[in-house]
Design an enzyme around this catalytic site. Structure first.
Site, PDB file in Angstrom:
ATOM      1  N   GLU A 190      42.295  31.991  16.237  1.00 46.75           N
ATOM      2  CA  GLU A 190      43.334  30.797  15.975  1.00 46.75           C
ATOM      3  C   GLU A 190      43.324  30.204  14.646  1.00 46.75           C
ATOM      4  O   GLU A 190      42.724  29.180  14.262  1.00 46.75           O
ATOM      5  CB  GLU A 190      43.045  29.617  17.101  1.00 46.75           C
ATOM      6  N   GLU A 229      42.614  33.717  25.823  1.00 42.48           N
ATOM      7  CA  GLU A 229      41.861  32.466  26.392  1.00 42.48           C
ATOM      8  C   GLU A 229      42.904  31.791  27.202  1.00 42.48           C
ATOM      9  O   GLU A 229      43.949  31.755  26.733  1.00 42.48           O
ATOM     10  CB  GLU A 229      41.370  31.453  25.367  1.00 42.48           C
TER      11      GLU A 229
HETATM   12  C1  BGC Z   1      39.475  27.485  21.094  1.00 41.43           C
HETATM   13  C2  BGC Z   1      38.329  27.065  21.900  1.00 41.43           C
HETATM   14  C3  BGC Z   1      38.498  25.980  22.478  1.00 41.43           C
HETATM   15  C4  BGC Z   1      39.511  25.881  23.513  1.00 41.43           C
HETATM   16  C5  BGC Z   1      39.613  24.581  24.310  1.00 41.43           C
HETATM   17  C6  BGC Z   1      40.940  27.168  21.784  1.00 41.43           C
HETATM   18  O1  BGC Z   1      41.613  26.410  21.060  1.00 41.43           O
HETATM   19  O2  BGC Z   1      39.520  28.921  20.653  1.00 41.43           O
HETATM   20  O3  BGC Z   1      37.179  27.440  21.049  1.00 41.43           O
HETATM   21  O4  BGC Z   1      37.115  25.590  23.181  1.00 41.43           O
HETATM   22  O5  BGC Z   1      40.861  26.148  22.748  1.00 41.43           O
HETATM   23  O6  BGC Z   1      40.076  23.715  23.426  1.00 41.43           O
END
Ligand code: BGC
Length: 450
Positions: free
Chosen positions: A166, A354
């Protein structure tokens, strides 16, 4: 195999990052990271939380790998703490720090779990931060040297590599709004850092390729995509929506996958928008094998002159569900995002690297683990959205829930829980939540019925 749309070899994973879960930040000769320093600066993290202990994963790693195995995960996405491997960021190798990741990878492979390694998930060695960090034009070289080193050490065992996690968040949160390390507030810096990160990514890919050139090696970039919708048909809102989309989503993928920078941003940033040479654009466009999409929410945008430089703000949607981090739950926008990536950038393999949600969890477990119905529903709906994207022809190779464990949610501290496994931060005890149990069953069916 039951009737499923998920292709053979699909990765069913969960993700974490080093500073959020490991704890023991200075153990075994590790150097200080910018996040260690940031967390120890009063007022930076809610409740004064730090990553000093976190989930204690650095010491409990074998237990965590066993937990992944119990859940039936066949993949795990983690990041390497640069400051463990190179305490000063460059030069001297700390073999003990690297050793932790060697052991982790060996344990994963022994458990039949495919490792996906991220080189940089925001924790930069403080010694590099002292030299300007990502603002420094040498940062791409630093990153390439680090990438080569880790690639050399682990390339025989790790096939899936990510350069950066990111870049938008690093530039926007760290340099534009100052809510993440290193805590700067400058649009000029944010625009420059975005460019430096993209160059570092390109150099990192090249360095990794030199070390990891087997047919199994696949190198990618992970971006967070938040699809944008205009709050109304009013031309001002539509323009705000386009600006936000260019800034958050296209700023990174357009150079990497199309070799161009969004023209809207030059207009938006004005003199703060850095020039970029053709050479740098070519570097950013260094071919990659896949793209990782982190998806949490969508953004409904309205024109707002008071927010500079974007002049756009989020509009809350009546009747929608919002997570504890204030993000609208909207699974269909995940399908749309994966389709958009394919349409705009071609048929590059994608992973959802994610996806998850922070919701309040009761601290006490019932018979089916800790009851987290909202997270379970979120997971179910978003995996359904992933299935829809596969049905529509997206070459999607895997899905990683964020996160395996409750962990340090950056500036929010430990109060925002994203884990499918509950962590009691006083004792370190792990308890799978109902969402984890549900996910395990979905994995056992290879996604049939989603
Ligand atoms: C990040 C994580 C973070 C998650 C929730 C993403 O932007 O890669 O490190 O914990 O979002 O905010």
């Amino acid at each position: 195999m039951p009737d499923t749309v998920f292709p053979p070899g699909f990765l069913w994973g969960a993700a974490t990052s080093a500073y959020q879960v490991e704890g023991s930040p200075l153990a075994d000769g590790a150097g200080i990271s910018n996040w260690h320093r940031f967390a120890h600066t009063p007022g930076r993290i809610a409740g004064g939380d730090t990553g000093d202990i976190a989930c204690d994963h650095y010491r409990r790693m074998p237990e965590d790998v066993a937990l992944m195995r119990t859940l039936g995960l066949n993949a795990y996405r983690f990041s390497v703490a640069w400051s463990r491997v190179l305490p000063e960021g460059r030069g001297r190798l700390n073999a003990a720090g690297l050793g932790f990741y060697e052991r982790l990878v060996d344990q994963l492979l022994g458990a039949g779990i495919t490792p996906m390694l991220t080189l940089h998930h925001w924790d930069l060695p403080a010694a590099l931060d002292d030299r300007g960090g990502w603002l420094n034009p040498d940062s791409a070289d630093w990153f390439a040297d680090y990438a080569a080193l880790v690639g050399r050490a682990l390339g025989d065992r790790v096939a899936l590599w990510t350069t950066l996690n990111e870049p938008w968040v690093i530039a926007d949160g760290g340099f534009m709004h100052g809510v993440l390390a290193p805590g700067h507030r400058s649009a000029w810096e944010a625009a420059l850092v975005a460019q430096r990160l993209l160059c570092a990514h390109g150099r990192g890919v090249q360095a990794l390729r030199a070390e990891c050139s087997g047919p199994q090696h696949r190198i990618g970039l992970v971006v967070n995509i938040e699809p944008k919708r205009a709050a109304s048909d009013h031309p001002a809102d539509r323009a705000a929506c386009e600006r936000a989309h260019a800034y958050m989503n296209r700023q990174y993928l357009d150079p990497v996958l199309r070799g161009e920078r969004p023209a809207e941003l030059a207009a938006l940033f004005g003199p703060a928008w850095p020039a970029c040479s053709d050479e740098d654009i070519a570097l950013m466009r260094t071919p990659i094998d896949w793209v990782g999409i982190n998806y949490y929410t969508r953004g409904v945008m309205a024109h707002d002159e008071t927010t500079w430089p974007l002049q756009a703000r989020h509009v809350r949607q009546p009747g929608a569900t919002y997570t504890e981090t204030g993000w609208e739950v909207h699974a269909r926008a995940l399908t749309e995002t994966l389709l958009w990536v394919r349409e705009r950038y071609g048929d590059i393999p994608q992973y959802v690297t994610e996806n998850g949600a922070a919701f309040y969890d009761p601290p006490v477990a019932g018979p089916d683990g800790i009851a987290d119905p909202l997270r379970l529903q979120y997971l179910r709906d978003h995996l359904g959205a992933v299935a829809d994207a596969i049905r529509a022809g997206v070459d999607l190779r895997g899905y990683f829930a964020w996160s395996l464990l409750d962990n340090l949610e950056w500036a929010h501290g430990y109060a925002k829980r994203f884990g499918i496994v509950h962590v009691d931060f006083a004792t370190g005890r792990r308890t799978p939540k109902a969402s984890a149990r549900w996910y395990a069953k979905a994995i056992a069916r290879h996604g049939a019925g989603l």
